[in-house]
Design a protein around this motif. Sequence first.
Motif, mmCIF file in Angstrom:
data_model
loop_
_atom_site.group_PDB
_atom_site.id
_atom_site.type_symbol
_atom_site.label_atom_id
_atom_site.label_comp_id
_atom_site.label_asym_id
_atom_site.label_seq_id
_atom_site.Cartn_x
_atom_site.Cartn_y
_atom_site.Cartn_z
ATOM 1 N N HIS A 11 -12.810 -0.436 -0.277
ATOM 2 C CA HIS A 11 -11.655 -1.350 -0.305
ATOM 3 C C HIS A 11 -11.503 -2.093 1.026
ATOM 4 C CE1 HIS A 11 -7.926 -2.768 -2.141
ATOM 5 N NE2 HIS A 11 -8.135 -1.982 -3.183
ATOM 6 N N ASP A 12 -10.445 -2.897 1.141
ATOM 7 C CA ASP A 12 -10.195 -3.671 2.358
ATOM 8 C C ASP A 12 -9.986 -2.774 3.578
ATOM 9 O OD1 ASP A 12 -10.402 -6.105 1.102
ATOM 10 O OD2 ASP A 12 -8.242 -6.404 0.862
ATOM 11 N N PHE A 53 -10.909 -7.167 -3.571
ATOM 12 C CA PHE A 53 -10.929 -6.677 -2.191
ATOM 13 C C PHE A 53 -12.354 -6.683 -1.636
ATOM 14 C CE2 PHE A 53 -10.367 -3.417 -5.449
ATOM 15 C CZ PHE A 53 -11.600 -2.777 -5.407
ATOM 16 N N LYS A 90 0.610 -6.609 -3.314
ATOM 17 C CA LYS A 90 -0.614 -7.153 -2.704
ATOM 18 C C LYS A 90 -0.340 -7.704 -1.313
ATOM 19 C CE LYS A 90 -4.715 -9.264 -2.336
ATOM 20 N NZ LYS A 90 -4.532 -10.213 -1.233
ATOM 21 N N ASP A 118 -2.003 -6.204 2.153
ATOM 22 C CA ASP A 118 -2.741 -6.977 3.155
ATOM 23 C C ASP A 118 -2.240 -6.663 4.562
ATOM 24 O OD1 ASP A 118 -4.226 -8.152 1.154
ATOM 25 O OD2 ASP A 118 -3.066 -10.013 1.123
ATOM 26 N N SER A 165 -3.494 -3.215 5.560
ATOM 27 C CA SER A 165 -4.903 -3.255 5.945
ATOM 28 C C SER A 165 -5.049 -3.695 7.403
ATOM 29 C CB SER A 165 -5.681 -4.204 5.024
ATOM 30 O OG SER A 165 -5.672 -3.752 3.693
#
Length: 299
Positions: free
Chosen positions: A14-15, A47, A164, A168, A171
């Motif tokens: 994933h990210d 992602f 989402k 972000d 992340s």
Amino acid sequence: MNQTPKHAVIFAYHDVGVACLQALIDAGMQIDLVITHADDPNETIWFGSVQKLCDQQGLPCRIVQQSELLTLLPEIKAIAPDYLFSFYYRFMLPSELLETASIAALNMHGSLLPKYRGRAPVNWAVLHGETETGATLHVMEAKPDAGDIVGQVAVPIEIHETGKEVFDKVSQAAKQVMDRVLPQLMQGKVPRHANRLTEGSYFGGRKPEDGRIDWTNSAMAIYNLIRAVAPPYPGAFTELSGQKVILTKSSLPLEPSVDLPPSIAAFLTKSGLGMHLVDNRYFGLCGDGKALELFSMQE
């Protein structure tokens, strides 16, 4: 005097996996093996790819099934890593693998531990109307998300943000955590303080069916559900005229008698709880008597 490079085995996806792996590369960590897993064919892949980053950097990377994890034990023992890292890797790592790390086995989790331990922490935080979450690097133990905290960065959750959008930010926070603690980790030092489990709770994974809207709930609870699971997640859904409708955006809660024209307010009150089409506008009447205007939807 040059310090001896530290060796690591990475489990990542994933990210967050991409961001944290890049942080290790930038810091000069010796990465001897990266393990990732195959994409789910039933999942929208929105992602970053750990495997692609490894290909670009010339790092050894393999896809391993959950049932095959223990077959890695002899190879990882031979590597004798200083660190074992898990960055949004979706499988629990057996304790036998954790014990191969001579300094520490560390995991990046998408919440401010001890809050929101377990699965889908960002979605749960948005769904519960939290105003803050973050990323936490912690020591891995047999029990998930229970080990000492090594580093942590908080991010705000704005009232309009979707799951989402918050993910972000988390992340980016994960990369910041790594950048902050890596100078010490590269020296073999692991800063740590207690993860006070009684101050948080554990949450399980979420399934698409969990997005079904219960219109007896409050308008704010439904508003938070809609934004928590908005695409690329499966979405909150209801029925209109017998058809399933996925709701992807709504207004903040409205007081019908104050915020809406009298004709619409009267129609909603008479029609009862649920989703309705009124004057070419879509509304949902909720259990607390408030309404949501529904702006975006998919059939």
